[in-house]
Design a protein around this motif. Sequence first.
Motif, PDB file in Angstrom:
ATOM      1  N   LYS A  36       0.847  -1.195   0.000  1.00 23.90           N
ATOM      2  CA  LYS A  36       0.000   0.000   0.000  1.00 23.90           C
ATOM      3  C   LYS A  36       0.879   1.240   0.000  1.00 23.90           C
ATOM      4  O   LYS A  36       1.853   1.313   0.756  1.00 23.90           O
ATOM      5  CB  LYS A  36      -0.911   0.023   1.233  1.00 23.90           C
ATOM      6  CG  LYS A  36      -1.924  -1.091   1.241  1.00 23.90           C
ATOM      7  CD  LYS A  36      -2.842  -0.982   2.429  1.00 23.90           C
ATOM      8  CE  LYS A  36      -3.866  -2.103   2.372  1.00 23.90           C
ATOM      9  NZ  LYS A  36      -5.073  -1.784   3.058  1.00 23.90           N
ATOM     10  N   PHE A  37       0.497   2.188  -0.838  1.00 27.82           N
ATOM     11  CA  PHE A  37       1.209   3.457  -0.935  1.00 27.82           C
ATOM     12  C   PHE A  37       0.252   4.594  -0.595  1.00 27.82           C
ATOM     13  O   PHE A  37      -0.864   4.644  -1.089  1.00 27.82           O
ATOM     14  CB  PHE A  37       1.731   3.690  -2.356  1.00 27.82           C
ATOM     15  CG  PHE A  37       2.670   2.633  -2.852  1.00 27.82           C
ATOM     16  CD1 PHE A  37       3.998   2.608  -2.444  1.00 27.82           C
ATOM     17  CD2 PHE A  37       2.240   1.654  -3.735  1.00 27.82           C
ATOM     18  CE1 PHE A  37       4.875   1.643  -2.910  1.00 27.82           C
ATOM     19  CE2 PHE A  37       3.101   0.684  -4.205  1.00 27.82           C
ATOM     20  CZ  PHE A  37       4.417   0.675  -3.793  1.00 27.82           C
ATOM     21  N   LYS A  38       0.707   5.497   0.256  1.00 27.60           N
ATOM     22  CA  LYS A  38      -0.030   6.733   0.527  1.00 27.60           C
ATOM     23  C   LYS A  38       0.516   7.779  -0.437  1.00 27.60           C
ATOM     24  O   LYS A  38       1.728   7.960  -0.547  1.00 27.60           O
ATOM     25  CB  LYS A  38       0.205   7.170   1.970  1.00 27.60           C
ATOM     26  CG  LYS A  38      -0.448   8.493   2.323  1.00 27.60           C
ATOM     27  CD  LYS A  38      -0.120   8.861   3.766  1.00 27.60           C
ATOM     28  CE  LYS A  38      -0.637  10.230   4.117  1.00 27.60           C
ATOM     29  NZ  LYS A  38      -0.249  10.607   5.481  1.00 27.60           N
ATOM     30  N   ILE A  39      -0.382   8.470  -1.120  1.00 21.00           N
ATOM     31  CA  ILE A  39       0.033   9.477  -2.095  1.00 21.00           C
ATOM     32  C   ILE A  39      -0.669  10.795  -1.779  1.00 21.00           C
ATOM     33  O   ILE A  39      -1.835  10.803  -1.387  1.00 21.00           O
ATOM     34  CB  ILE A  39      -0.251   8.991  -3.532  1.00 21.00           C
ATOM     35  CG1 ILE A  39       0.324   9.933  -4.566  1.00 21.00           C
ATOM     36  CG2 ILE A  39      -1.718   8.742  -3.761  1.00 21.00           C
ATOM     37  CD1 ILE A  39       0.315   9.368  -5.976  1.00 21.00           C
ATOM     38  N   TYR A  40       0.093  11.899  -1.887  1.00 13.40           N
ATOM     39  CA  TYR A  40      -0.479  13.205  -1.581  1.00 13.40           C
ATOM     40  C   TYR A  40       0.303  14.287  -2.330  1.00 13.40           C
ATOM     41  O   TYR A  40       1.423  14.069  -2.782  1.00 13.40           O
ATOM     42  CB  TYR A  40      -0.465  13.482  -0.075  1.00 13.40           C
ATOM     43  CG  TYR A  40       0.887  13.367   0.573  1.00 13.40           C
ATOM     44  CD1 TYR A  40       1.725  14.466   0.701  1.00 13.40           C
ATOM     45  CD2 TYR A  40       1.338  12.145   1.072  1.00 13.40           C
ATOM     46  CE1 TYR A  40       2.970  14.358   1.291  1.00 13.40           C
ATOM     47  CE2 TYR A  40       2.578  12.027   1.668  1.00 13.40           C
ATOM     48  CZ  TYR A  40       3.390  13.136   1.774  1.00 13.40           C
ATOM     49  OH  TYR A  40       4.626  13.023   2.352  1.00 13.40           O
ATOM     50  N   ASP A  41      -0.323  15.445  -2.437  1.00 13.37           N
ATOM     51  CA  ASP A  41       0.304  16.614  -3.050  1.00 13.37           C
ATOM     52  C   ASP A  41       1.230  17.244  -2.002  1.00 13.37           C
ATOM     53  O   ASP A  41       0.814  17.491  -0.870  1.00 13.37           O
ATOM     54  CB  ASP A  41      -0.784  17.599  -3.481  1.00 13.37           C
ATOM     55  CG  ASP A  41      -0.270  18.840  -4.177  1.00 13.37           C
ATOM     56  OD1 ASP A  41       0.948  19.106  -4.148  1.00 13.37           O
ATOM     57  OD2 ASP A  41      -1.109  19.560  -4.748  1.00 13.37           O
ATOM     58  N   ALA A  80      -5.008  12.917   1.014  1.00  9.97           N
ATOM     59  CA  ALA A  80      -4.188  11.780   0.584  1.00  9.97           C
ATOM     60  C   ALA A  80      -5.082  10.636   0.135  1.00  9.97           C
ATOM     61  O   ALA A  80      -6.248  10.545   0.530  1.00  9.97           O
ATOM     62  CB  ALA A  80      -3.284  11.318   1.723  1.00  9.97           C
ATOM     63  N   LYS A  81      -4.533   9.766  -0.681  1.00  8.31           N
ATOM     64  CA  LYS A  81      -5.200   8.541  -1.125  1.00  8.31           C
ATOM     65  C   LYS A  81      -4.268   7.370  -0.865  1.00  8.31           C
ATOM     66  O   LYS A  81      -3.044   7.526  -0.875  1.00  8.31           O
ATOM     67  CB  LYS A  81      -5.531   8.596  -2.624  1.00  8.31           C
ATOM     68  CG  LYS A  81      -6.592   9.601  -2.996  1.00  8.31           C
ATOM     69  CD  LYS A  81      -7.939   9.143  -2.494  1.00  8.31           C
ATOM     70  CE  LYS A  81      -9.046  10.078  -2.941  1.00  8.31           C
ATOM     71  NZ  LYS A  81     -10.344   9.653  -2.477  1.00  8.31           N
ATOM     72  N   ILE A  82      -4.841   6.201  -0.662  1.00  6.09           N
ATOM     73  CA  ILE A  82      -4.074   4.968  -0.513  1.00  6.09           C
ATOM     74  C   ILE A  82      -4.238   4.154  -1.796  1.00  6.09           C
ATOM     75  O   ILE A  82      -5.368   3.865  -2.210  1.00  6.09           O
ATOM     76  CB  ILE A  82      -4.544   4.135   0.703  1.00  6.09           C
ATOM     77  CG1 ILE A  82      -4.424   4.931   1.995  1.00  6.09           C
ATOM     78  CG2 ILE A  82      -3.778   2.810   0.766  1.00  6.09           C
ATOM     79  CD1 ILE A  82      -3.008   5.253   2.419  1.00  6.09           C
ATOM     80  N   LEU A  83      -3.115   3.806  -2.421  1.00  6.16           N
ATOM     81  CA  LEU A  83      -3.099   2.954  -3.609  1.00  6.16           C
ATOM     82  C   LEU A  83      -2.643   1.564  -3.163  1.00  6.16           C
ATOM     83  O   LEU A  83      -1.626   1.438  -2.485  1.00  6.16           O
ATOM     84  CB  LEU A  83      -2.160   3.514  -4.667  1.00  6.16           C
ATOM     85  CG  LEU A  83      -2.384   4.977  -5.079  1.00  6.16           C
ATOM     86  CD1 LEU A  83      -1.412   5.371  -6.189  1.00  6.16           C
ATOM     87  CD2 LEU A  83      -3.820   5.209  -5.519  1.00  6.16           C
ATOM     88  N   THR A  84      -3.394   0.531  -3.545  1.00  5.60           N
ATOM     89  CA  THR A  84      -3.145  -0.815  -3.052  1.00  5.60           C
ATOM     90  C   THR A  84      -2.943  -1.786  -4.209  1.00  5.60           C
ATOM     91  O   THR A  84      -3.720  -1.800  -5.159  1.00  5.60           O
ATOM     92  CB  THR A  84      -4.352  -1.298  -2.203  1.00  5.60           C
ATOM     93  OG1 THR A  84      -4.569  -0.365  -1.143  1.00  5.60           O
ATOM     94  CG2 THR A  84      -4.100  -2.676  -1.633  1.00  5.60           C
ATOM     95  N   PHE A  85      -1.897  -2.602  -4.077  1.00  3.58           N
ATOM     96  CA  PHE A  85      -1.624  -3.672  -5.030  1.00  3.58           C
ATOM     97  C   PHE A  85      -1.682  -4.999  -4.276  1.00  3.58           C
ATOM     98  O   PHE A  85      -0.922  -5.200  -3.323  1.00  3.58           O
ATOM     99  CB  PHE A  85      -0.235  -3.499  -5.656  1.00  3.58           C
ATOM    100  CG  PHE A  85      -0.106  -2.272  -6.505  1.00  3.58           C
ATOM    101  CD1 PHE A  85      -0.375  -2.314  -7.872  1.00  3.58           C
ATOM    102  CD2 PHE A  85       0.292  -1.067  -5.944  1.00  3.58           C
ATOM    103  CE1 PHE A  85      -0.251  -1.167  -8.646  1.00  3.58           C
ATOM    104  CE2 PHE A  85       0.410   0.077  -6.723  1.00  3.58           C
ATOM    105  CZ  PHE A  85       0.149   0.022  -8.093  1.00  3.58           C
TER     106      PHE A  85
END
Length: 142
Positions: free
Chosen positions: A120-125, A132-137
């Motif tokens: 899981k990656f947290k991504i933000y400006d 922020a959003k969480i991107l999950t693989f």
Amino acid sequence: MKKRILYFMLLFASLNSFAQSKATFSVVGNATNKESLQKNKRLDISKIKVENISNKPIYLVWETVSNTFPKEWDCSMCQHGACQIGIPKGSAFNKLNADQQGFIAIHVIPANKSGNGIVKFKIYDKANPSYAKILTFEVDVL
């Protein structure tokens, strides 16, 4: 007079706070990718895209929140502007102009090792870390 000044200061602070939390990017499609492959195959790429929805350039930052991939798997990841060996703790995208898309992608070579894992990656400006959003693989190797 002091009450008016205080009122305007509070109004300005709340408007500024609202403006800072406004989304400047969005996930294109799903924020979760689920992949399944045979242990003698490889996952060449699994990609989640994000898009700058503001009217100015942004700089997205990401952090690895969790990673349960088996240690035997050979994993790497790419982001908009660079690729990295393994799954690092974090980095930043190259600049995303208005309406431009970027991505985070993973690659997995399971080396004949069955199992499953989630990263899981947290991504933000960078200029607006409160949104922020969480991107999950999720990867299953059979």
